[in-house]
Structure formats: structure tokens, C-alpha cells
Design an enzyme around this catalytic site. Sequence first.
Site, PDB file in Angstrom:
ATOM      1  N   SER A 100      52.515  15.935  25.587  1.00 41.91           N
ATOM      2  CA  SER A 100      51.812  16.233  26.981  1.00 41.91           C
ATOM      3  C   SER A 100      52.190  15.876  28.202  1.00 41.91           C
ATOM      4  O   SER A 100      53.425  15.041  28.234  1.00 41.91           O
ATOM      5  CB  SER A 100      50.542  15.285  26.509  1.00 41.91           C
ATOM      6  OG  SER A 100      50.030  15.340  25.424  1.00 41.91           O
TER       7      SER A 100
HETATM    8  N1  SAH Z   1      49.975  13.376  22.887  1.00 42.00           N
HETATM    9  C1  SAH Z   1      50.695  14.008  22.089  1.00 42.00           C
HETATM   10  C2  SAH Z   1      50.255  15.245  21.822  1.00 42.00           C
HETATM   11  C3  SAH Z   1      50.732  16.080  21.409  1.00 42.00           C
HETATM   12  S1  SAH Z   1      50.107  17.962  21.314  1.00 42.00           S
HETATM   13  C4  SAH Z   1      52.186  13.920  22.655  1.00 42.00           C
HETATM   14  O1  SAH Z   1      52.265  13.643  23.921  1.00 42.00           O
HETATM   15  O2  SAH Z   1      53.235  14.252  22.007  1.00 42.00           O
HETATM   16  C5  SAH Z   1      48.559  17.542  20.151  1.00 42.00           C
HETATM   17  C6  SAH Z   1      49.173  17.045  18.616  1.00 42.00           C
HETATM   18  O3  SAH Z   1      47.663  17.404  18.127  1.00 42.00           O
HETATM   19  C7  SAH Z   1      49.679  18.274  17.869  1.00 42.00           C
HETATM   20  O4  SAH Z   1      51.051  17.347  17.349  1.00 42.00           O
HETATM   21  C8  SAH Z   1      49.009  18.762  16.771  1.00 42.00           C
HETATM   22  O5  SAH Z   1      49.693  18.956  15.739  1.00 42.00           O
HETATM   23  C9  SAH Z   1      47.925  17.610  16.575  1.00 42.00           C
HETATM   24  N2  SAH Z   1      46.622  18.140  16.203  1.00 42.00           N
HETATM   25  C10 SAH Z   1      46.132  19.229  16.370  1.00 42.00           C
HETATM   26  N3  SAH Z   1      44.922  19.433  15.557  1.00 42.00           N
HETATM   27  C11 SAH Z   1      44.962  18.225  14.926  1.00 42.00           C
HETATM   28  C12 SAH Z   1      44.007  17.406  13.923  1.00 42.00           C
HETATM   29  N4  SAH Z   1      42.846  18.206  13.522  1.00 42.00           N
HETATM   30  N5  SAH Z   1      44.313  16.462  13.519  1.00 42.00           N
HETATM   31  C13 SAH Z   1      45.342  15.670  14.021  1.00 42.00           C
HETATM   32  N6  SAH Z   1      45.961  16.138  14.728  1.00 42.00           N
HETATM   33  C14 SAH Z   1      46.004  17.243  15.265  1.00 42.00           C
END
Ligand code: SAH
Length: 223
Positions: free
Chosen positions: A70
Amino acid sequence: MDRLRREGLGMTSQRTRNRLIQRLRDEGISNEEVLDVMASTPRHLFLDEALAIRAYEDTALPIGYGQTISQPYIVARMTEILLSRAKSLHRVLEVGTGSGYQTAILARLVDHLYSVERIEPLLDQARRLLRELEHRNVEFKLSNGGFGWPEKGPFDAILAAAAPASIPDELKQQLAPDGVLVIPVGSERQFLTIVTRREDSDQFDVEKLEAVRFVPLLSGVVR
Ligand code: SAH
């Protein structure tokens, strides 16, 4: 972990990080606790080595598997909302661990953090890094976070980093009285949304804030 690696050099040094913090202030982030934690969290460690030099730009960057770490501004914004709205931060759930960057920030501000991710290699990597950074108050789970983590709830706060088309009922139901859910919602256009559970009731207040852009909340688990 090796001190030099954690502290960084040049484009990953404290000086570069401080410039990011100034930028976050200019963009309206004012919670000093959030800014302090962000200033001392080594975002470069959550990226591939080739991208580490861009770690302190205020931008989302790829972490593989079609996902992104993010943008620092949105991490700061959501964390600031949680801190100002939640009455307590004893038990907190994060949906979408990704790189573990937001996890590392939250871990320093809450008592017990539970983090769920649907992509196993991302989860494993985040778990390893958080252990190296000595965060001992975090538990991880591979699962569809749209269902929350009922065994660990109810939660004082829930933060989601992936956007569902509409607010998942399971997440609302896992809020403690006065609990706060911060989540991007929408399919074509997403809006940062705050859901608050009214004290001791099944009633929820929903506030729609600014437009945001997150990866979609997907179902199923990837191994
Ligand atoms: N705050 C994290 C954001 C990663 S992007 C960072 O800064 O790295 C969002 C994440 O949500 C991704 O890794 C994706 O795989 C995950 N995601 C999407 N749908 C999901 C779900 N249903 N359950 C758990 N994780 C999920």
C-alpha cells in the site's frame, strides 16, 4: 536482524524516510504516534531488493502475485482513523497482510494483532519478516479474510486492505461494541468507509469518506 540492513543507506536511510514523513504531514497526516511509527518502520525491507530504493516514495509498488504494497499515505490515513475512532485497540484484525508493511505499523500500536491473507507465499514472507523485526504480538492465518477470523474475535478494530463490492456482514458481526471497521468499498469506484458498531447493539453507523484505489477482495486461497 543486522543493524545496517534495518537502518538502510542512501535511498533507504533515515534521511530519506524523514522526507516521506514530511510529505505525509504536508498531505494532512497529523497523528504524531502514527508519524513516529512510520518514520522508524523500514519499508524497504518489505520490497524486492530492486525496488527498495523506491521504498520511501509515496506510492504503491508491486510485491508479486499481482498485489501491491500500500501507498504510505493510505497506510498512515487508515491507521490514523483507527487510532482516533477506536475506543480500545486491544484486539485488532487486519484483512490482507500482503507484504506485512501495514501489519508492522499496526503491531506497534495495538496489543494483539491478527492478520489474514489469501496468498500463501506472501503470508509466509510477511510472517518471516515480522519475526525478524521481533514483533511478537501478531498471529497470521491463511484464509479468505472476507469471513474475518471468528475464533479470535470480537475485535475492537478491523482494517481491510482489499476492496469488496459491499461491506461483508461477517466483518461487521465480528466487531466488539463500539468497534470500528475501516475498509475500501466498491467495484467500479471505491470509497474508504468506516463502519462503527453502536455500543451493545446490532446497529451500525456507516460513513463514506474519500475515493481510494485498492486491489479487490478476492475469495479462495492461493497456495
Ligand atoms: N497492506 C498491505 C496491502 C497488500 S494489497 C501491504 O501494504 O503490503 C492487499 C492484500 O489483500 C493482497 O496481498 C491480497 O492478496 C489480499 N487479499 C485480497 N483478498 C483477500 C481476502 N479475501 N482475504 C485475505 N486477503 C486478501
